[in-house]
Motif scaffolding. Structure first.
Motif, PDB file in Angstrom:
ATOM      1  N   ASN A  64      -3.749  -1.091   9.138  1.00  0.00           N
ATOM      2  CA  ASN A  64      -4.884  -0.380   9.740  1.00  0.00           C
ATOM      3  C   ASN A  64      -4.425   0.805  10.576  1.00  0.00           C
ATOM      4  N   SER A 224      -6.175  -1.061  -4.775  1.00  0.00           N
ATOM      5  CA  SER A 224      -4.753  -0.743  -4.619  1.00  0.00           C
ATOM      6  C   SER A 224      -4.522   0.642  -5.205  1.00  0.00           C
ATOM      7  N   LYS A 251      -0.899   1.675  -1.105  1.00  0.00           N
ATOM      8  CA  LYS A 251      -1.968   1.331  -0.157  1.00  0.00           C
ATOM      9  C   LYS A 251      -2.800   0.210  -0.774  1.00  0.00           C
ATOM     10  N   GLN A 253      -6.072  -2.535   0.045  1.00  0.00           N
ATOM     11  CA  GLN A 253      -7.201  -2.808   0.940  1.00  0.00           C
ATOM     12  C   GLN A 253      -7.878  -4.105   0.507  1.00  0.00           C
ATOM     13  N   ARG A 257     -11.758  -4.767   4.631  1.00  0.00           N
ATOM     14  CA  ARG A 257     -11.396  -3.379   4.919  1.00  0.00           C
ATOM     15  C   ARG A 257     -10.103  -3.267   5.713  1.00  0.00           C
ATOM     16  N   ASN A 258      -9.289  -4.305   5.716  1.00  0.00           N
ATOM     17  CA  ASN A 258      -7.944  -4.170   6.253  1.00  0.00           C
ATOM     18  C   ASN A 258      -7.113  -3.363   5.262  1.00  0.00           C
ATOM     19  N   THR A 259      -6.376  -2.388   5.761  1.00  0.00           N
ATOM     20  CA  THR A 259      -5.591  -1.504   4.911  1.00  0.00           C
ATOM     21  C   THR A 259      -4.109  -1.670   5.217  1.00  0.00           C
ATOM     22  N   TYR A 260      -3.332  -1.997   4.184  1.00  0.00           N
ATOM     23  CA  TYR A 260      -1.890  -2.146   4.284  1.00  0.00           C
ATOM     24  C   TYR A 260      -1.242  -0.960   3.568  1.00  0.00           C
ATOM     25  N   VAL A 261      -0.335  -0.275   4.253  1.00  0.00           N
ATOM     26  CA  VAL A 261       0.327   0.891   3.664  1.00  0.00           C
ATOM     27  C   VAL A 261       1.843   0.686   3.724  1.00  0.00           C
TER      28      VAL A 261
END
Length: 417
Positions: A64, A224, A251, A253, A257-261
């Motif tokens: 996030n 993704s 990326k 999600q 709506r948690n986003t991992y990058v």
């Protein structure tokens, strides 16, 4: 949420390993035309070809928008061509991934990490045939070459696929397979240290969004996406990829709506090697050891390669500090090891004394001590020597006698396949 974050990190710290595999598996590229104005890029595998490939990934991980940690990830891929037919080459590959942040001076060496295996058929132009249930390699059909010679500055496109292990998020037994179209450009040539390299730039992006029906059925993966930009350096005289550089981002999600990058850079280099893991080399190396009058040193075949077993190796009491006579022994063994380019795996073992935790700790520390000394005297650099500790879990003799404990108190140097 903490559990899910850790699982996601575990998935993607490994994703570049198979990418390195498909860059490295090239075994032949040839020039056409006397003026070398065009190049025909092809895979030209021969039965028995063996290589290892070490890639180093420097990655940043965000949740996030907040940086959670940085990682250095080492991927080791080894491959053997076991058969060649008109429709392609059958290739067996093994993959090892480790994350290690301590590699300076006399700190811990690279610990042997998670292992995976796969087998597939690859055509001359780079297309592979593999079961979609197999995770590795995660980047497939990169590179794929055209069936005609390519001029400098000319480009082409080819279909590829990324395979993501998002099962912990999707709650399904299937891997997530995402198609993409890769763009290639033959940029030209460069000479470095007397060697001519052909430079090929590769770039692609991908974008996956889950079906509404899947989400309604409990799949928590929403989307993704990502990209990769690579520069490949091909050595045409050896017919092999010498090294490459890459920038990447992935990326992911979830439905909340948690986003991992995951983003960073990678580089890698290939090492050609010859397997020594046979009876003839056991006899030959054992004779070399005997001629050097090295006591308690045995040569044997092992699961990962030819093994030099140092039985009853001596350290200062209750420590991992090598005694002077053991350093002299290692210096003599170093003369043997320098004759080969194979990566080394140093494995520590101990007798069944004390707690399992203490046994594991001392076996790891003693493997590190041997690896550190071999690096110090120039046998291998830190990226081509790995360590692991086995505690007392793999005895070669009963622990009920001092003679048995002496044999179990050993360090093994594996010349890896």
């Amino acid at each position: 949420m903490e559990l899910k974050v850790n699982k996601m990190f575990g998935c993607f710290t490994k994703r570049l390993l198979p990418l390195a595999l498909f860059l490295f598996f090239t075994s032949g590229i040839s020039f056409l035309c006397a003026q070398e104005t065009e190049v025909l890029f092809q895979f030209r595998d021969a039965e028995g070809d063996s290589n290892s490939y070490i890639s180093t990934v420097n990655e940043q991980v965000f949740l996030n928008g907040v940086l959670t940690h940085k990682a250095e990830i080492i991927n080791r891929i080894s491959s053997t061509v076991i058969d060649v037919q008109n429709d392609g080459a059958q290739i067996n590959a093994s993959y090892m991934t480790t994350e290690n942040t301590v590699m300076a001076g006399f700190g811990n060496k690279l610990s042997w990490g998670d292992e995976n295996f796969s087998s597939f058929i690859r055509s001359k132009n780079g297309m592979i045939d593999i079961d979609d249930k197999t995770l590795y390699p995660t980047v497939r059909n990169v590179p794929v070459f055209p069936d005609y010679p390519v001029k400098k500055g000319e480009g082409w496109q080819a279909e590829g696929r990324e395979v993501h292990d998002l099962r912990s998020l999707s709650h399904t037994p299937d891997l997530t397979i995402i198609p993409f179209k890769a763009n290639y450009v033959y940029k030209g040539d460069i000479t470095k240290d007397g060697t001519l390299f052909n430079i090929i730039e590769v770039s692609y992006s991908f974008n996956f969004r889950n079906d509404v029906e899947e989400i309604l059925n409990g799949n928590e993966l929403l989307s993704s996406s990502g990209y990769s930009k690579q520069t490949l350096y091909w050595d045409n005289h050896r017919g092999i990829l010498d090294h490459y550089d890459e920038e990447f981002q992935i990326k992911v999600q979830d439905v909340r709506r948690n986003t991992y990058v995951f983003q960073g850079s990678a580089n890698a280099i290939v090492t050609e090697y010859k397997s020594l893991n046979d009876d003839d080399n056991v006899r030959r190396l054992q004779k070399s050891v005997d001629d050097l009058q090295l006591e308690n040193v045995l040569i044997k075949k092992g699961d990962k390669g030819l093994t030099i077993s140092l039985e009853n190796i001596q350290f200062e009491p209750d420590s991992s500090v090598l005694l002077a006579e053991e350093k002299l022994k290692l210096e003599k063994i170093a003369a043997i090891l320098k004759n080969f380019s194979n990566d080394l795996l140093i494995t520590g073992h101990c007798a069944d004394r004390g707690t399992q935790a203490a046994q594991q700790r001392i076996s790891e520390e003693r493997a590190d001590a041997v690896a550190n000394y071999l690096e110090k005297i120039g046998v291998r650099d830190e990226y081509h020597i790995f360590t692991q500790g086995k505690g007392a879990s793999e005895p070669v003799a009963p622990n009920v006698t001092e003679e048995g404990r002496r044999k179990n108190r050993r360090v093994e140097i594996i010349i890896m396949d």
